[in-house]
Design a protein around this motif. Structure first.
Motif, PDB file in Angstrom:
ATOM      1  N   ILE A  98      -8.735  55.806 -20.282  1.00  0.00           N
ATOM      2  CA  ILE A  98      -7.644  55.090 -20.427  1.00  0.00           C
ATOM      3  C   ILE A  98      -7.399  54.574 -18.998  1.00  0.00           C
ATOM      4  O   ILE A  98      -7.378  55.159 -17.993  1.00  0.00           O
ATOM      5  CB  ILE A  98      -6.621  55.916 -20.718  1.00  0.00           C
ATOM      6  N   ILE A  99      -7.140  53.164 -18.834  1.00  0.00           N
ATOM      7  CA  ILE A  99      -6.731  52.340 -17.645  1.00  0.00           C
ATOM      8  C   ILE A  99      -5.069  52.024 -17.974  1.00  0.00           C
ATOM      9  O   ILE A  99      -5.154  51.118 -18.820  1.00  0.00           O
ATOM     10  CB  ILE A  99      -7.378  51.502 -17.191  1.00  0.00           C
ATOM     11  N   VAL A 133       1.116  56.062  -9.538  1.00  0.00           N
ATOM     12  CA  VAL A 133      -0.069  55.660  -9.776  1.00  0.00           C
ATOM     13  C   VAL A 133      -0.810  57.001  -9.389  1.00  0.00           C
ATOM     14  O   VAL A 133      -0.482  57.952  -8.731  1.00  0.00           O
ATOM     15  CB  VAL A 133      -0.463  54.892  -8.460  1.00  0.00           C
ATOM     16  N   MET A 134      -2.098  57.332 -10.282  1.00  0.00           N
ATOM     17  CA  MET A 134      -2.699  58.696 -10.121  1.00  0.00           C
ATOM     18  C   MET A 134      -4.018  58.373 -11.032  1.00  0.00           C
ATOM     19  O   MET A 134      -4.382  57.284 -11.498  1.00  0.00           O
ATOM     20  CB  MET A 134      -2.072  59.519 -11.290  1.00  0.00           C
ATOM     21  N   GLU A 135      -4.998  59.385 -10.685  1.00  0.00           N
ATOM     22  CA  GLU A 135      -6.123  59.642 -11.310  1.00  0.00           C
ATOM     23  C   GLU A 135      -6.248  61.003 -11.990  1.00  0.00           C
ATOM     24  O   GLU A 135      -5.963  61.985 -11.173  1.00  0.00           O
ATOM     25  CB  GLU A 135      -7.438  59.344 -10.449  1.00  0.00           C
ATOM     26  N   TYR A 185      -1.498  66.175 -14.726  1.00  0.00           N
ATOM     27  CA  TYR A 185      -0.979  65.683 -13.074  1.00  0.00           C
ATOM     28  C   TYR A 185       0.522  66.498 -12.911  1.00  0.00           C
ATOM     29  O   TYR A 185       1.209  66.417 -13.727  1.00  0.00           O
ATOM     30  CB  TYR A 185      -0.529  63.922 -13.255  1.00  0.00           C
ATOM     31  N   GLY A 186       0.725  66.747 -11.462  1.00  0.00           N
ATOM     32  CA  GLY A 186       1.744  67.392 -11.061  1.00  0.00           C
ATOM     33  C   GLY A 186       1.923  68.676 -12.106  1.00  0.00           C
ATOM     34  O   GLY A 186       1.055  69.471 -12.031  1.00  0.00           O
ATOM     35  N   ILE A 232      -4.096  55.356 -13.456  1.00  0.00           N
ATOM     36  CA  ILE A 232      -2.802  54.474 -13.492  1.00  0.00           C
ATOM     37  C   ILE A 232      -2.938  53.597 -12.268  1.00  0.00           C
ATOM     38  O   ILE A 232      -2.934  54.353 -11.206  1.00  0.00           O
ATOM     39  CB  ILE A 232      -1.762  55.296 -13.588  1.00  0.00           C
ATOM     40  N   ILE A 233      -2.936  52.557 -12.336  1.00  0.00           N
ATOM     41  CA  ILE A 233      -2.815  51.713 -11.140  1.00  0.00           C
ATOM     42  C   ILE A 233      -1.771  50.462 -11.198  1.00  0.00           C
ATOM     43  O   ILE A 233      -0.893  50.662 -12.250  1.00  0.00           O
ATOM     44  CB  ILE A 233      -4.150  50.610 -10.974  1.00  0.00           C
TER      45      ILE A 233
END
Length: 321
Positions: A98-99, A133-135, A185-186, A232-233
């Motif tokens: 997923i992008i 924003v994250m990977e 994440y987090g 996420i960009i």
């Protein structure tokens, strides 16, 4: 900016129960190419209550329609001819998992082993509660989720005169919809989920989670597995040199940090390599500057020595338009 926030409220306030289209499924372009799809045209019908209703018909975002048509009203009059921006450049990212590109309010899913990409409209975090924003990866799949409002959400609701229950049970009125994907994440506070407010998809109204239309999250949920990579960009500017030599630029309005910022004129960070692309032989710099100024949200040819396609021409016309 203030105008964008007003438009968002108008879009949400005029509810339409029109069913959502399924994901836009594009065949992957050949190696070295990022251009997919074709813009479409639509004539606003009597039953099109607002841009959200039209956006759901094509499974796109209302804000993208606003970008593409620039001066269109949030509730356009029947008979108005509009562009549906369904041509795009794939993000400059690995074609896997997923992008999410926050700036264009789109989620891309690359099904493993298939030569295709599915593109979905999304709702994202509002000013002050931005989606980061994250990977990361999909950490958990949650069917029929319950919703426990956070202290911050509870406080903001009270300020509007709404007292939330401690827990909202699963069901059609649950703000998370029928399906949720928890990101690793987090502390796991960010989800990709459905919503009981379909007109919020395609806008910046969430507390940081990513919202999807009910048919879209159902389809995505059925396909992805725990561990699927998620990137996420936030890239409002995309560009490409296609195999036939044609140069394209796709520019979206950047995400504002404050409501008072004008997203049509505020600066943004250009992607790595863009300056070299702009200065390279074969690129018409004047067209690049025009694309950066216009911020139309769909690919624009900036090739030197080639006649650009006029706005609205070469557009597919769906049945009923």
């Amino acid at each position: 900016m203030k105008r964008a926030s007003l438009i968002a409220l108008m879009l949400i306030g005029t509810f339409s129960a029109a069913p959502a289209a399924q994901a836009v499924d594009y065949p992957l372009p050949p190696a070295g190419s990022r251009l997919v799809g074709q813009n479409q045209a639509w004539t606003v019908q009597e039953g099109d209550k607002n841009l959200q209703a039209i956006a759901r018909r094509f499974d796109t975002a209302a804000m993208l329609i606003l970008e593409a048509n620039n001066t269109i009203a949030p509730v356009p009059k029947p008979g108005t001819r509009i562009i549906i921006p369904t041509q795009l450049l794939l993000p400059d990212a690995p074609r896997e998992g997923i992008i999410v590109n926050l700036a264009e309010l789109r989620l891309y899913y690359y099904p493993p082993g298939e030569n295709s990409v599915q593109v979905y409209p999304i709702g994202i975090g509002q000013e002050g509660l931005e989606t980061p924003v994250m990977e990361t990866r999909i950490g958990q799949k949650i069917p029929n989720p319950t919703w426990t409002p956070t202290a911050g959400i509870r406080q903001r609701s009270l300020a509007r005169g709404v007292t939330l229950p401690a827990v909202v049970p699963a069901g059609p009125n649950n703000p998370l919809g029928r399906f949720a994907l928890r990101l690793a994440y987090g502390n796991g506070e960010y989800l990709i989920h459905g919503t009981s407010a379909p007109d919020s998809v395609g806008l910046r109204v969430s507390s940081g989670c990513i919202r999807m239309n009910a048919p879209d999250i159902k389809a995505l949920f059925a396909q992805v597995r725990t561990g699927t990579p998620v990137k996420i960009i936030n890239e409002p500017v995309k560009y490409s040199v296609e195999p036939d030599g044609t140069r394209y630029v796709e520019v979206h309005r950047p995400l504002s940090a404050e409501e008072t910022q004008n997203v049509q004129t505020m600066p943004y960070t250009l992607p790595a390599g863009f300056t070299q692309f702009k200065e390279s032989q074969g690129v018409d710099r004047a067209r690049v500057e025009q694309a950066l100024y216009r911020r139309a949200g769909y690919p624009v040819s900036v090739s030197a020595g080639r006649q650009p396609v006029a706005s609205g021409s070469g557009v597919a016309t769906p049945e009923g338009s």
